[in-house]
Design a protein around this motif. Structure first.
Motif, PDB file in Angstrom:
ATOM      1  N   LEU A 259      27.835  -8.937  11.491  1.00  0.00           N
ATOM      2  CA  LEU A 259      28.518  -9.293  10.537  1.00  0.00           C
ATOM      3  C   LEU A 259      27.606  -9.938   9.020  1.00  0.00           C
ATOM      4  O   LEU A 259      27.732  -9.172   8.088  1.00  0.00           O
ATOM      5  N   ILE A 260      26.454 -10.006   9.164  1.00  0.00           N
ATOM      6  CA  ILE A 260      25.875 -11.210   8.309  1.00  0.00           C
ATOM      7  C   ILE A 260      24.836  -9.542   7.471  1.00  0.00           C
ATOM      8  O   ILE A 260      25.011  -9.960   6.708  1.00  0.00           O
ATOM      9  N   ALA A 261      24.646  -8.788   8.055  1.00  0.00           N
ATOM     10  CA  ALA A 261      24.215  -7.684   7.722  1.00  0.00           C
ATOM     11  C   ALA A 261      24.875  -6.669   6.351  1.00  0.00           C
ATOM     12  O   ALA A 261      24.366  -6.063   5.826  1.00  0.00           O
ATOM     13  N   GLY A 262      25.988  -6.156   7.373  1.00  0.00           N
ATOM     14  CA  GLY A 262      27.683  -5.849   6.426  1.00  0.00           C
ATOM     15  C   GLY A 262      27.013  -6.638   4.866  1.00  0.00           C
ATOM     16  O   GLY A 262      27.657  -5.835   3.549  1.00  0.00           O
TER      17      GLY A 262
ATOM     18  N   LEU B 239      24.739  -5.684   3.109  1.00  0.00           N
ATOM     19  CA  LEU B 239      24.731  -4.322   2.312  1.00  0.00           C
ATOM     20  C   LEU B 239      25.873  -4.912   1.417  1.00  0.00           C
ATOM     21  O   LEU B 239      25.575  -4.044   0.645  1.00  0.00           O
ATOM     22  N   ASN B 240      26.743  -4.951   1.330  1.00  0.00           N
ATOM     23  CA  ASN B 240      28.380  -5.168   0.398  1.00  0.00           C
ATOM     24  C   ASN B 240      27.479  -5.719  -0.729  1.00  0.00           C
ATOM     25  O   ASN B 240      27.765  -5.363  -1.703  1.00  0.00           O
TER      26      ASN B 240
ATOM     27  N   ALA C 153      33.207  -2.850  -2.507  1.00  0.00           N
ATOM     28  CA  ALA C 153      33.321  -3.460  -1.768  1.00  0.00           C
ATOM     29  C   ALA C 153      34.608  -2.591  -0.176  1.00  0.00           C
ATOM     30  O   ALA C 153      34.715  -3.229   0.923  1.00  0.00           O
ATOM     31  N   LEU C 154      33.939  -1.351  -0.303  1.00  0.00           N
ATOM     32  CA  LEU C 154      34.109  -0.799   1.312  1.00  0.00           C
ATOM     33  C   LEU C 154      32.885  -0.919   2.614  1.00  0.00           C
ATOM     34  O   LEU C 154      33.342  -1.439   3.749  1.00  0.00           O
ATOM     35  N   ILE C 155      32.395  -1.550   1.881  1.00  0.00           N
ATOM     36  CA  ILE C 155      31.601  -1.952   2.894  1.00  0.00           C
ATOM     37  C   ILE C 155      31.679  -3.274   3.767  1.00  0.00           C
ATOM     38  O   ILE C 155      31.955  -4.052   5.228  1.00  0.00           O
TER      39      ILE C 155
END
Length: 330
Positions: free
Chosen positions: A76-79, A82-83, A91-93
């Motif tokens: 969750l934090i990595a996503g 990356l976003n 905002a797809l990521i």
């Protein structure tokens, strides 16, 4: 205008089916799951919480849940990071991150459990284990187990509607909804809208999450139990609780996605129907504003249901630590 009315009616029916179905399932789960023998958490004739030891199979279940939640939090934090690092993803990521995090939790739970959780040395150093037949429906009724698949199916069906009603934006990506006149000319568009740019990846993530949830349920049921009769109640308790956690977290995550899709699609639909508020809501025979507001309202209703599922998942995890100790029964 007739095709738009037909689409509006179909989406209305789909949203009603989604809302009514999940509400019925939640009410049944809340009212009946503690009364069903397969989901009973009563210990002995005195009732109450199941007896948990400090070194039995419940300890392994606690460690597995902590590992799963930690892995999900990392994803969750990595996503989110990356976003922020790739704003060109539009905002797809960020849209995929919650589903990927929930999938990670399911994947960790589905990993093989250590042998020490289910086996112990028998006489002469021979390893022994219980051979009792168990299936996921041993620890949950089928109407509970089917909820993640049902939520996934309805979410995918709704995303199919948004794909069919989407239009390309200025970049050629299917992430807008357009209003066309009687002669087919464009009279405006609005976005973001969950067209194929967002919907197809979300469908893939939903399918992965549903598959991993099924795998996790299979793993929970088929881990060999200890042959030691002292751990019989504890063995059942951790399987019931982990089954609940898996079902309610996966279903709640999918319903959370449904909330996001309903609200985003509804907002874009209202904007295109009123040209971002500059036109009367009666524009386009009131189809677009009415349909958009209906989706937003339904999104709020489903949000309440999703919160109930996620709360139930949290309760299942907490109960892994709040069971009555064996010492209190001696």
């Amino acid at each position: 205008m007739v095709p738009y009315v037909i689409v509006a009616m179909l989406i209305w029916l789909l949203m009603l089916v989604l809302t009514i179905t999940v509400l019925v399932l939640v009410i049944r789960a809340l009212l009946r799951m503690n009364r069903e023998p397969s989901l009973s958490m009563r210990a002995g004739s005195a009732g109450g919480n199941p007896p948990f030891s400090g070194d039995g199979p419940i300890l392994v279940a606690r460690h597995r849940v902590l590992m799963a939640l930690l892995a999900g939090a990392i994803v969750l934090i990595a996503g989110v990071a990356l976003n922020d690092a790739f704003p060109q993803s539009m905002a797809l990521i960020a849209a995929l991150t919650p589903g990927l995090a929930a999938s990670t939790v399911m994947a960790v739970i589905a990993l093989p459990f250590p042998e020490s959780a289910s086996r112990q040395e028998g006489r002469g150093g021979v390893r022994v284990a219980s051979l009792r037949s168990r299936e996921p429906w041993t620890y949950a009724r089928r109407y509970v187990l089917m909820q993640p698949l049902l939520a996934a199916g309805l979410l995918i069906a709704y995303l199919g509607f948004t794909i069919a009603t989407a239009s390309p934006d200025d970049f050629g990506l299917m992430r807008s909804i357009a209003l066309t006149g009687p002669n087919g000319e464009s009279q405006g568009s609005a976005g973001p809208y969950p067209g194929s740019y967002y919907a197809v990846p979300l469908i893939i993530v939903t399918c992965v999450l549903a598959a991993l949830a099924c795998l996790a349920l299979w793993r929970i049921a088929h881990v060999p139990s200890s042959p030691d009769p002292r751990y019989d109640e504890e063995d059942k308790a951790w399987r019931v609780l982990l089954t609940r956690f898996t079902v309610f977290l996966s279903a709640g995550s999918m319903l959370t996605y449904a909330v996001g899709v309903l609200v985003v699609a509804g907002t874009a639909t209202v904007h295109v129907g009123t040209n971002y508020g500059s036109l009367s809501p009666a524009y386009a025979d009131d189809v677009y504003p009415t349909l958009g507001n209906a989706q937003i309202i339904m999104g709020g209703v489903v949000a309440v249901v999703a919160c109930i599922y996620l709360i139930m998942a949290c309760v299942a995890v907490v109960r892994l630590w709040t069971g009555t100790s064996r010492g209190s029964r001696r």
